[in-house]
Structure formats: structure tokens, C-alpha cells
Write a protein that holds these residues in place. Structure first.
Motif, short mmCIF file in Angstrom:
data_model
loop_
_atom_site.label_atom_id
_atom_site.label_comp_id
_atom_site.label_asym_id
_atom_site.label_seq_id
_atom_site.Cartn_x
_atom_site.Cartn_y
_atom_site.Cartn_z
N ARG A 42 0.52 -1.53 0.21
CA ARG A 42 -0.01 -0.24 0.22
C ARG A 42 0.59 1.56 -0.13
NH1 ARG A 42 -4.60 0.91 -2.36
NH2 ARG A 42 -5.95 1.93 -1.01
N ASN A 45 -0.38 5.39 -1.24
CA ASN A 45 -1.09 5.34 -2.50
C ASN A 45 -3.05 5.19 -1.06
OD1 ASN A 45 -2.65 5.48 -4.85
ND2 ASN A 45 -2.44 2.56 -4.70
N GLN A 49 -5.96 -0.21 -6.22
CA GLN A 49 -4.42 -0.94 -6.27
C GLN A 49 -5.05 -2.78 -6.40
OE1 GLN A 49 -1.63 0.04 -3.18
NE2 GLN A 49 -0.08 -1.53 -4.57
N GLU A 95 -10.85 3.08 -3.33
CA GLU A 95 -10.32 3.78 -2.93
C GLU A 95 -10.71 4.10 -1.34
OE1 GLU A 95 -11.10 6.51 -5.65
OE2 GLU A 95 -10.37 4.78 -7.99
#
Length: 415
Positions: A42, A45, A49, A95
Motif C-alpha cells: 500500500r 497510495n 490497487q 479507493e
């Protein structure tokens, strides 16, 4: 087979497939595809993903010891490739600023699983374009992607090893990846002839092997050891030839014998039975454990063929007990001198078994047939003796009679 870029080529190809699928889905625009460990995936970010992590390579059992066909010609010995199964972990992240973050991660994971389900084989062009300098695309064996089920216990152990909170993930096996060895194959010169006159392979229509071998040794009167002057019968097969000798070699328990001894068989030997007499030469032998084999030279051969070895015990023979009867001295001890055959070496382990007692012999500077023993405080009475040399006892029991009896010549009377 492929070079060392093979593992990286698989990872890059799968990443390439997933990136193309994400770009085709407008709802997942901006999603990153990474290949980091779960605890670092992670990072900073916060957007969508999909992380594809190679968590374990394992040897492929089917190919790990198999040579690749056509890499070695008949008679040559090739080197098996490094055959691997690769295990991947696919983890989706939504997100973080969205309230339906987990729903988005489920959408992303479902899309990734559908892509890998519809693409069970990695194509040659896909592998070649995914990573420069790799040659995995030339591998004859196709690279297959398979969904791997995991138990709750396996999931718990795996995520504990990652040291990061659990997230919904899918597990895949990618196999097989064959990485070529850099070791050179062994390529001997071609064979000029196969056997005498190039006759090739000779088959023998029998279960008995064509080479000499010993099956068993038969000792006199069913004893477990032999003594000097006695005959041992050797049973086996293919024991005949133009020159036959019985070889006696030292064993790990009889280090006193420096060179093998050879004995000639008695007349009348056959291909299945040989009789040999141990010569009554006390100075030439040492009691203990020997390994017996037969050396056979066949017609038109220049070297002996040696059979398998079988252990043979050469037992000491007690020939005299002095004094007998033996009187105790003033300290209630008894001194005995035992004469035996063959002689005893200076480094052999010797003890006298008197009833249920074991008395060690004194040191010897040279081979001798006379051994002195000091017996502390024996109780008066009759005792049968056994002389133990390197773990081999003299033969106390006479088995030549219908009912076995103790040998009266090995009894001492203590007064």
C-alpha cells in the motif's frame, strides 16, 4: 528451457494481462497493478490497487529429475533443469476516500480472477513482449495458471508470516517454469564394441544371475563359528572356473589382518558348492571375524571375479588349562594359564568367561598362545570356561551328539 529471467517473465506477463484488463474497464480507471510484498504494497497510495505478490517458489516433482528431451543423445548424461511451481497472492484495494472502498476492492478482485480464469495458459508472444531478454516463451512445456484453494489454517499462517492485517485475496499456482542449468552435460566417446566380438547384450533365461555369488556358509555340527582344522562348506552359484580361490579378508572387528588370505578348495568342487579346510597353523591365523569371498576366473578371462562377502567367525580353541584343579592362594585368588589355538595378537581384546564372570587378560607384547588370568576370590567348585577373542567365544557346546552337551575339556575345578 529458459534463463534466469524466467520467474520475472512470469510475473511481468501476469501483470501485463491484469493492466490491460483494468484499462478496458472504465470503472477501474486509475487503478495501479503492483508486485510488492503485502506489508509494503500500500505504501502512500490511497487509490485503487491490485497487488500480485510471488510468495513462494517450489520444486516441480514431475520435472525436477527429468532431462529435457533431445538435449542429450543416447549415451550422454544431461543435467535436469531447475523446475519450479510459482505461487502468487492477488490482493485488491479500493479507493480509501470512497465509502464503498471494500465493494470496489471486491470488484477489482473479481475482475482479476476472471482474467486469470479466462487466460489459463500464458502465450508465447505475451511472455516475449512482457520482459526483454527472457526466453521463457521458447519453453516447450506451456506455463499454466491455476487457482489454488486455501484452508483457514493455511491463510492464518501465511498472513501471520506477512506481518500485516488480513485482506481478501486469491491464490494462484503458475507451473511449470524450467530454468536451464549452466552445468555441462557428460558426453563420453561412442562405444566401439558391445561385448566380445560385438555380440551386444546377452540375455540369460534364468533367475540366477550370471556372475558368481555366495548364498550361505555351512559350518561343522551346526556351530556358529569354525576352528582351525575344520571344514566350511560354501554354497552359491557360478563358483566354477579355471582358477578358484577362497579369499578371507579382514573385517572392521578384525583389524589385525593386514593382507587377505587365500585358501584352495578341496577336490570335487562344483559350480554350486565348495569345501575348504582351515589349515591347523596356529601361528598363521588370528581368532576373530573374517569376511569370506570366492575369487573365480572364467575361461578366456584375465581377471578374477569376486563374489559377495559373508562374515565368518574363527573361534579360539582351548587346548590346555593349567593348573587343573586350581588351588586358591593365600589371598583366595587363583592364577590360570590358558593355552589356545590360534595365537592371540598383542592388540586383540581378550577375556575369560568363568561361569558368569568375565576376567580380562593382561597385556601382551607379541603374539602368543599362552594367556595368564588372575581370578579374584572365586568360590570353590567346577566351572566351564569360555575364551572370548574380539567378541568371538570358544565353542563350549558340543553339538555333534544327539543332545547337545558341554565340552568337559573346558572345565576347571577350583579348590
Amino acid at each position: 528451457m529458459s534463463n534466469a529471467f524466467a520467474i520475472a517473465a512470469v510475473t511481468s506477463t501476469m501483470r501485463f494481462l491484469l493492466e490491460n484488463a483494468i484499462q478496458a474497464d472504465s470503472a477501474l480507471s486509475g487503478t495501479l497493478v503492483t508486485t510488492k510484498p503485502p506489508d509494503k504494497a500500500r505504501g502512500t497510495n490511497t487509490g485503487g490497487q491490485l497487488n500480485l505478490f510471488l510468495y513462494q517458489p517450489q520444486p516441480n516433482a514431475a520435472f525436477r529429475n527429468s532431462e529435457i528431451p533431445h538435449r542429450a543423445t543416447p549415451g550422454e548424461t544431461g543435467v535436469p533443469p531447475l523446475a519450479l511451481n510459482l505461487f502468487y497472492l492477488a490482493t485488491a484495494y479500493g479507493e480509501e476516500q470512497r465509502t464503498d472502498e471494500e465493494v470496489m476492492s471486491h470488484h477489482l478482485l473479481g475482475m482479476a480472477m476472471r482474467v486469470l480464469h479466462d487466460h489459463p495458459l500464458l502465450g508465447s508472444d505475451e511472455i516475449r513482449n512482457a520482459l526483454p531478454d527472457n526466453d521463457l516463451y521458447q519453453q516447450i512445456e506451456r506455463v499454466r495458471i491455476t487457482l489454488q484453494p486455501m484452508t483457514v489454517d493455511e491463510l492464518s499462517k501465511l498472513w501471520s508470516a506477512f506481518q500485516t492485517p488480513y485482506r481478501l485475496s486469491a491464490f494462484y499456482q503458475v507451473a511449470v517454469v524450467l530454468i536451464a542449468s549452466t552445468r555441462q552435460l557428460r558426453a563420453p566417446l561412442p562405444v566401439l564394441t558391445r561385448g566380445r566380438d560385438d555380440r551386444g547384450v546377452i540375455s540369460q533365461p534364468s533367475l540366477i544371475p550370471p556372475y558368481p555369488a555366495i548364498d550361505q556358509l555351512t559350518l561343522p555340527t551346526k556351530q556358529n563359528a569354525i576352528r582351525l582344522g575344520e571344514t566350511v562348506i560354501i554354497n552359491g552359484h557360478n563358483l566354477d572356473g579355471v582358477a578358484v580361490q577362497v579369499r578371507l579378508n579382514r573385517s572392521p572387528r578384525n583389524e589385525q589382518l593386514t593382507e587377505p588370505k587365500f585358501l584352495a578348495p578341496e577336490p570335487g568342487a562344483t559350480s554350486t558348492e565348495i569345501k575348504v579346510v582351515f589349515p591347523d597353523q596356529a601361528a598363521e591365523w588370528l581368532a576373530g571375524v573374517y569376511l569370506l569371498a570366492v575369487a573365480v576366473r572364467k575361461p578366456d578371462e584375465t581377471e578374477d571375479r569376486i563374489t559377495n562377502e559373508l562374515p565368518l567367525l574363527l573361534a579360539p580353541r582351548i587346548t590346555a588349562i593349567v593348573p587343573n584343579p586350581a588351588a586358591r592362594d593365600g589371598a583366595s585368588d587363583v592364577a590360570l594359564t590358558i593355552t589356545c589355538s590360534p595365537q592371540i595378537g598383542p592388540e586383540q581384546r581378550i577375556s575369560l568367561l568363568l561361569g558368569g564372570r568375565e576376567i580380562r587378560a593382561g597385556a601382551r607384547a607379541a603374539p602368543t598362545g599362552d594367556l595368564s588370568f588372575s581370578i579374584p576370590s572365586p568360590t570353590p567348585g567346577d566351572y566351564f570356561l569360555r575364551l572370548r577373542v574380539d567378541g568371538v567365544d570358544s565353542l563350549l557346546i558340543d553339538k555333534s551328539t544327539t543332545v547337545p552337551v558341554f565340552d568337559p575339556s573346558q572345565k576347571v575345578t577350583i579348590t
